[in-house]
Design a protein around this motif. Structure first.
Motif, short mmCIF file in Angstrom:
data_model
loop_
_atom_site.label_atom_id
_atom_site.label_comp_id
_atom_site.label_asym_id
_atom_site.label_seq_id
_atom_site.Cartn_x
_atom_site.Cartn_y
_atom_site.Cartn_z
N UNK A 144 0.81 -1.21 0.00
CA UNK A 144 0.00 0.00 0.00
C UNK A 144 0.85 1.27 0.00
N UNK A 145 1.96 1.28 0.73
CA UNK A 145 2.78 2.49 0.79
C UNK A 145 3.48 2.78 -0.52
N UNK A 199 12.76 3.37 -5.92
CA UNK A 199 11.88 4.54 -5.78
C UNK A 199 10.92 4.44 -4.59
N UNK A 200 10.86 3.27 -3.97
CA UNK A 200 9.90 3.06 -2.87
C UNK A 200 10.21 3.96 -1.68
N UNK A 201 9.18 4.61 -1.16
CA UNK A 201 9.32 5.40 0.06
C UNK A 201 9.28 4.45 1.25
N UNK A 202 10.31 4.50 2.09
CA UNK A 202 10.41 3.54 3.19
C UNK A 202 10.53 4.19 4.56
N UNK A 203 10.37 5.51 4.66
CA UNK A 203 10.41 6.17 5.96
C UNK A 203 9.09 6.89 6.21
N UNK A 204 8.66 6.91 7.47
CA UNK A 204 7.39 7.53 7.83
C UNK A 204 7.39 9.02 7.52
N UNK A 263 6.89 3.64 -10.57
CA UNK A 263 7.89 2.62 -10.34
C UNK A 263 8.20 2.33 -8.89
N UNK A 264 7.27 2.62 -7.97
CA UNK A 264 7.53 2.40 -6.55
C UNK A 264 7.19 0.98 -6.10
N UNK A 265 6.17 0.38 -6.71
CA UNK A 265 5.80 -0.99 -6.38
C UNK A 265 6.37 -1.98 -7.40
N UNK A 266 6.43 -1.55 -8.63
CA UNK A 266 7.00 -2.34 -9.72
C UNK A 266 7.81 -1.39 -10.59
N UNK A 267 9.05 -1.71 -10.91
CA UNK A 267 9.90 -0.74 -11.60
C UNK A 267 9.40 -0.32 -12.98
N UNK A 268 8.56 -1.13 -13.60
CA UNK A 268 8.13 -0.83 -14.97
C UNK A 268 6.78 -0.15 -15.05
N UNK A 269 6.07 -0.02 -13.90
CA UNK A 269 4.69 0.46 -13.95
C UNK A 269 4.48 1.74 -13.14
#
Length: 255
Positions: free
Chosen positions: A137-138, A170-175, A195-201
């Protein structure tokens, strides 16, 4: 306690069998189940009896077990409980045509986010977003808009329970960064995940107003990032138009 006697261990094993069959690409044999669960073959057959009798599983023609007809009834019941009325499929199809991207209806309820329905082909096992519990979700647009709509304390509990795993660079991993991102989402009225959950999407999402007490809904689309960059304005406009139609009654989301 024996694994074949009624009780919590048998219940847990039965649920593990259901999950195993649901996640498999085809029918699963009893011996394979026993190996995966680390239990005896007799235990597996003991549990397969009531699961098939109640229609949760069926014996496949070529051998092994597959999801049964009861699963469809459970899914329809779940859709009703999260407010996905009979018009949701039509709205998603319209959004798919207007945006040229796969469309999704997602719900937040009781601390869980679930992709309830989608236009993505069920025969495409490689598609990165499928109906079911949302564990990213994040990192998704629909997750962002739904979490942006709950109180901060509720959101903190959600993130503490589910974590903020890194799926791409690209995923955000800090609150702290995530709170800043959600403030931006609330300000602009939509969320984007590039590209945060999947690099191509890339996915784009907006909240559907009027979800009900403790329930939030979102409409979203996903498409290859290269396509999004070429026609991002059209994609966002299509989502916004379907959200307006949904809010006006097209989705008929009353539970």
């Amino acid at each position: 306690m024996s694994s074949t006697t009624p009780g919590p261990q048998s219940v847990e094993r039965a649920l593990e069998i259901l999950d195993l069959v649901a996640d498999a690409g085809g029918p699963v044999g009893a011996k394979a189940m026993a190996r995966r669960l680390g239990c005896s073959l007799s235990t597996v057959y003991h549990l397969l009896g009531p699961l098939t009798a109640r229609g949760h599983l069926v014996r496949a023609r070529g051998g092994g077990y597959a999801p049964g007809p009861r699963v469809a009834a459970l899914h329809r019941s779940f859709q009703r409980h999260v407010g996905a009325g009979p018009g949701v499929g039509e709205v998603l199809a319209k959004l798919r045509r207007a945006s040229g991207a796969e469309a999704y209806f997602t719900a937040y309820r009781d601390g869980r986010i679930t992709v309830v329905d989608s236009t993505a082909p069920v025969t495409d096992p490689d598609h990165p977003f499928v109906p079911g519990p949302e564990v990213r979700a994040h990192a998704t647009a629909h997750g962002k808009v739904l979490l942006a709509g709950v109180e901060r304390g509720v959101r903190r509990r959600y993130l503490a329970e589910h974590g903020m795993a890194r799926f791409t660079d690209r995923t955000i991993t800090t609150a702290e960064r995530f709170e800043a991102e959600l403030a931006r989402v609330r300000g602009q009225g939509f969320a984007v995940s590039v590209g945060e959950a999947d690099p191509a999407y890339t996915c784009v999402a907006m909240v559907v107003p009027g979800g009900g007490e403790g329930v939030l809904h979102a409409l979203s689309v996903s498409l290859p990032t290269a396509e999004f960059r070429r026609r991002h304005a059209r994609v966002r406009a299509a989502v916004a138009e379907c959200v307006r139609g949904f809010s006006g009654g097209a989705g008929n989301t009353g539970a």
